[in-house]
Design an enzyme around this catalytic site. Structure first.
Site, PDB file in Angstrom:
ATOM      1  N   ASP A 109      -3.707  -4.071   5.965  1.00 29.59           N
ATOM      2  CA  ASP A 109      -2.352  -3.651   5.637  1.00 29.59           C
ATOM      3  C   ASP A 109      -2.150  -2.207   6.062  1.00 29.59           C
ATOM      4  OD1 ASP A 109       0.193  -4.191   4.639  1.00 29.59           O
ATOM      5  OD2 ASP A 109      -0.276  -3.337   2.685  1.00 29.59           O
ATOM      6  N   TYR A 111       0.686   1.245   6.751  1.00 25.96           N
ATOM      7  CA  TYR A 111       1.542   2.161   5.974  1.00 25.96           C
ATOM      8  C   TYR A 111       2.460   2.810   6.997  1.00 25.96           C
ATOM      9  CZ  TYR A 111       2.075   5.802   2.234  1.00 25.96           C
ATOM     10  OH  TYR A 111       2.510   6.646   1.231  1.00 25.96           O
ATOM     11  N   HIS A 116       9.141   5.158   3.736  1.00 21.70           N
ATOM     12  CA  HIS A 116       8.321   4.770   2.586  1.00 21.70           C
ATOM     13  C   HIS A 116       7.241   5.812   2.299  1.00 21.70           C
ATOM     14  CE1 HIS A 116       5.985   2.353  -0.181  1.00 21.70           C
ATOM     15  NE2 HIS A 116       4.935   2.409   0.616  1.00 21.70           N
ATOM     16  N   ARG A 125       3.094  13.542  -4.962  1.00 21.94           N
ATOM     17  CA  ARG A 125       2.687  14.941  -4.718  1.00 21.94           C
ATOM     18  C   ARG A 125       3.941  15.808  -4.658  1.00 21.94           C
ATOM     19  NH1 ARG A 125       0.011  11.669  -1.283  1.00 21.94           N
ATOM     20  NH2 ARG A 125       1.438  12.167   0.435  1.00 21.94           N
ATOM     21  N   GLU A 181       5.996  -5.408  -2.353  1.00 18.83           N
ATOM     22  CA  GLU A 181       6.150  -4.642  -1.118  1.00 18.83           C
ATOM     23  C   GLU A 181       6.665  -5.602  -0.048  1.00 18.83           C
ATOM     24  OE1 GLU A 181       2.599  -2.502  -0.102  1.00 18.83           O
ATOM     25  OE2 GLU A 181       2.966  -0.981  -1.645  1.00 18.83           O
ATOM     26  N   GLU A 183       7.238  -6.704   3.476  1.00 22.30           N
ATOM     27  CA  GLU A 183       6.533  -6.374   4.709  1.00 22.30           C
ATOM     28  C   GLU A 183       6.711  -7.463   5.762  1.00 22.30           C
ATOM     29  OE1 GLU A 183       2.507  -5.140   4.181  1.00 22.30           O
ATOM     30  OE2 GLU A 183       2.876  -4.195   2.234  1.00 22.30           O
ATOM     31  N   ASP A 215       3.280  -7.988  -0.333  1.00 25.80           N
ATOM     32  CA  ASP A 215       1.977  -7.472  -0.742  1.00 25.80           C
ATOM     33  C   ASP A 215       2.109  -6.941  -2.169  1.00 25.80           C
ATOM     34  OD1 ASP A 215      -0.747  -6.958  -0.180  1.00 25.80           O
ATOM     35  OD2 ASP A 215      -0.293  -4.842   0.093  1.00 25.80           O
ATOM     36  N   ARG A 219       0.798  -1.082  -9.893  1.00 27.76           N
ATOM     37  CA  ARG A 219       0.850   0.375  -9.691  1.00 27.76           C
ATOM     38  C   ARG A 219       0.041   1.158 -10.707  1.00 27.76           C
ATOM     39  NH1 ARG A 219       2.307   0.705  -4.448  1.00 27.76           N
ATOM     40  NH2 ARG A 219       4.344  -0.255  -4.056  1.00 27.76           N
ATOM     41  N   GLN A 222      -3.545   0.753  -9.583  1.00 28.04           N
ATOM     42  CA  GLN A 222      -3.695   1.497  -8.331  1.00 28.04           C
ATOM     43  C   GLN A 222      -3.744   2.999  -8.572  1.00 28.04           C
ATOM     44  OE1 GLN A 222      -0.465   0.826  -5.603  1.00 28.04           O
ATOM     45  NE2 GLN A 222      -1.411   1.972  -3.940  1.00 28.04           N
ATOM     46  N   LYS A 235      -4.329  -4.010  -5.438  1.00 28.14           N
ATOM     47  CA  LYS A 235      -3.699  -4.735  -4.330  1.00 28.14           C
ATOM     48  C   LYS A 235      -4.320  -6.110  -4.087  1.00 28.14           C
ATOM     49  CE  LYS A 235      -0.974  -1.503  -2.382  1.00 28.14           C
ATOM     50  NZ  LYS A 235       0.445  -1.683  -2.022  1.00 28.14           N
ATOM     51  N   THR A 239      -1.535 -11.568  -2.122  1.00 24.53           N
ATOM     52  CA  THR A 239      -0.600 -11.247  -1.044  1.00 24.53           C
ATOM     53  C   THR A 239       0.047 -12.560  -0.635  1.00 24.53           C
ATOM     54  OG1 THR A 239      -1.952  -9.405  -0.238  1.00 24.53           O
ATOM     55  CG2 THR A 239      -0.361 -10.352   1.308  1.00 24.53           C
ATOM     56  N   THR A 326       4.952  -1.417   3.468  1.00 25.39           N
ATOM     57  CA  THR A 326       6.298  -1.511   2.922  1.00 25.39           C
ATOM     58  C   THR A 326       7.344  -1.067   3.934  1.00 25.39           C
ATOM     59  OG1 THR A 326       5.436  -1.073   0.721  1.00 25.39           O
ATOM     60  CG2 THR A 326       7.794  -0.800   1.016  1.00 25.39           C
ATOM     61  N   GLU A 340       9.682   2.588  -5.330  1.00 21.65           N
ATOM     62  CA  GLU A 340      10.661   3.488  -4.716  1.00 21.65           C
ATOM     63  C   GLU A 340      12.052   3.299  -5.316  1.00 21.65           C
ATOM     64  OE1 GLU A 340      10.220   3.729  -0.153  1.00 21.65           O
ATOM     65  OE2 GLU A 340       9.219   1.882  -0.779  1.00 21.65           O
TER      66      GLU A 340
END
Length: 392
Positions: A109, A111, A116, A125, A181, A183, A215, A219, A222, A235, A239, A326, A340
Site C-alpha cells: 500500500d 501513500y 492526503h 505534526r 481509506e 483507494e 484499506d 486509528r 495505529q 491495518k 482490506t 488514500t 481527514e
C-alpha cells in the site's frame, strides 16, 4: 440445438462493451469460473469462448499469460458480446455469487496523494512541516497482509489491539476509531524476475487491471503501534477489494498527465507516458454520500509506484496487489478517509442527521467510481462495500 441470447445493455450503463470488467463468479450450486460483465449480466467465458483457461477459481491463470493474450481475449469477448451468445453463458449479476477475483500474492500500500499526506501531517505534526523530507522524492509505501484481502461485501470484524490513551500507557480492547481509506488497486498479471527492476515504461506490460480498494484502518491501534516502523495491526485486519477488475485498456480515455512534480524525480521514476487517471470516486456511509475523492490529483503514478517497488530488485508475481493509498482532494468534501473528514474526530460529519466521527458496529461503507469510457460516456468501476460487525 442450444438456444442463444443477445445481452441488452441498459442505456447509461457503466458496464458497456468498451468496459467488460472481469470477475470470478459462481452460478447457484456450481463451481467458480471467470466471467466478464456486460450490462446487468455476467458472461461465462469458459462457455462463451469455449476455453478451459476460464474454468478456474481465480483470474490468475489468465493474468499470467501477459499483455498480448489480454488484448486478444478482450477482443474475443467484445466480438462475442456483440453477437448472440449461448444461453448457458449468460447469467444475471444478481443471481450469482461473486468471489475474490484473484489469488493475492503480495500486497503493498502506498501513500501517493499529496492532499492526503499533507492533511495527515498537519494533524499528526501540527508544529512541523506536514510532509517528511522523503515524501516528494519517492512513493512512500508499506507491505500489507495479503491473507486478509477480502472480496467486496465481506463483513469486517472490529479488531482488537492496544489502544493509545492520554495517560501514555495503552489499554486493550476493540478499536474505537475504525476508519476507511478509499483507494485504487493495481493487479500484477505478468510477474518479474528477482533482481530485475521494472521500468516506468514497462508498467502496462505487467499490470493487468485496476479495482477499487477500501484499506480499513484502526486509528487508535495505529497511533500507538505505528512508531517507529509504521502500519502493522492497525491495518492488517482487513482490506476489501472489488469483485470486478477493469482492464487497463478500458481506461485509455481516462489517462491524463500527472500534476507537476517538484523536485524532478530521480531518473528511475521519470516517465514520458501519462499515467495520471481521471477517475471520480464516491464514498457512501450508510447510504449517505460523505465524500467524492478525485484520483486525478494523485501525485505519484502507478507506474512510478511499481518502478519504486521493484528498483531494489524485488520480484513480482501474478496476483500481486498494490494500492494507491488514500485518495483525497484539497477540500473537505474530497477527503478519502474519516480521519481527514472529521479532522481526527474534532469535526464530526453529519450522516443521515447524526453527527459521526468513526465507524460503529453495523455501519456500511460503499465506494464507487466512474471514469471516461472509450467511445464516450462513463464507465463504472465495480463497487467495494463492507459492513463493520461486532468484535469477537
Amino acid at each position: 440445438m442450444s438456444s442463444r441470447v443477445r445481452v441488452e445493455v441498459p442505456e447509461g450503463s457503466g458496464f458497456g462493451p468498451t468496459h467488460l470488467p472481469y470477475c470470478v463468479f459462481r452460478p447457484l450450486g456450481e463451481e467458480p469460473r471467470v466471467g466478464a460483465r456486460l450490462g446487468d449480466s455476467v458472461i461465462d467465458l469458459a462457455v462463451a469462448l469455449d476455453d478451459p483457461m476460464f474454468h478456474q477459481p481465480t483470474l490468475n491463470a489468465f493474468m499470467t499469460q501477459g499483455p498480448q493474450c489480454w488484448r486478444e481475449v478482450r477482443e474475443r469477448v467484445r466480438v462475442a458480446a456483440e453477437s448472440e451468445l449461448p444461453a448457458a453463458a449468460v447469467h444475471a449479476v444478481r443471481a450469482v455469487r461473486l468471489d475474490l477475483p484473484v489469488a493475492i500474492g503480495d500486497y503493498v500500500d502506498f501513500y501517493a496523494s499529496l492532499d492526503h499526506a499533507t492533511a495527515m501531517g498537519r494533524m499528526l505534526r501540527p508544529n512541523a512541516e506536514p510532509l517528511l523530507p522523503n515524501w516528494r522524492h519517492l512513493p512512500v509505501g508499506y507491505h500489507g497482509r495479503a491473507g486478509t484481502v477480502v472480496v467486496s461485501g465481506t463483513d469486517i470484524v472490529r479488531p482488537h489491539g492496544q489502544r493509545k490513551t492520554d495517560s501514555g500507557t495503552p489499554d486493550f480492547g476493540p478499536s474505537r476509531r475504525v476508519d476507511i481509506e478509499a483507494e485504487l488497486g493495481f493487479l500484477v498479471g505478468a510477474g518479474s524476475e528477482l533482481g530485475r527492476p521494472i521500468e516506468t515504461g514497462e508498467f502496462a506490460e505487467h499490470v493487468f487491471g485496476v479495482a477499487l480498494v477500501n484499506d480499513w484502518s484502526a486509528r487508535d491501534i495505529q497511533a500507538w503501534e505505528g512508531q517507529p516502523l509504521g502500519p502493522f495491526l492497525g491495518k492488517s485486519f482487513a482490506t476489501t477489494l472489488s469483485a470486478w477488475v477493469t482492464p487497463l485498456d478500458a481506461l485509455t480515455e481516462a489517462r491524463i498527465p500527472l500534476p507537476p512534480q517538484h523536485p524532478e524525480p530521480l531518473p528511475y521514476l521519470r516517465d514520458e507516458a501519462a499515467w495520471g487517471l481521471d477517475i471520480d470516486l464516491s464514498v457512501e456511509w450508510n447510504g449517505h454520500v460523505v465524500s467524492t475523492p478525485p484520483y486525478r490529483r494523485m501525485y505519484w503514478s502507478p507506474a512510478q509506484m511499481l518502478a519504486h517497488m521493484t528498483v531494489n530488485g524485488a520480484s513480482t508475481r501474478t496476483g500481486d496487489l498494490f494500492a494507491s493509498g488514500t485518495i483525497s482532494g484539497a477540500d473537505r468534501a474530497e477527503r478519502g478517509s474519516l480521519m481527514e473528514m472529521s479532522w481526527g474526530g474534532a469535526e464530526p460529519i453529519e450522516v443521515n442527521g447524526v453527527q459521526r466521527t468513526f465507524l460503529n458496529d453495523s455501519d456500511e461503507v460503499t465506494i464507487t467510481a466512474t471514469a471516461p469510457a472509450v467511445g464516450g460516456g462513463r464507465l463504472q468501476l465495480g463497487e467495494v462495500r463492507g459492513r463493520i460487525v461486532k468484535a469477537v
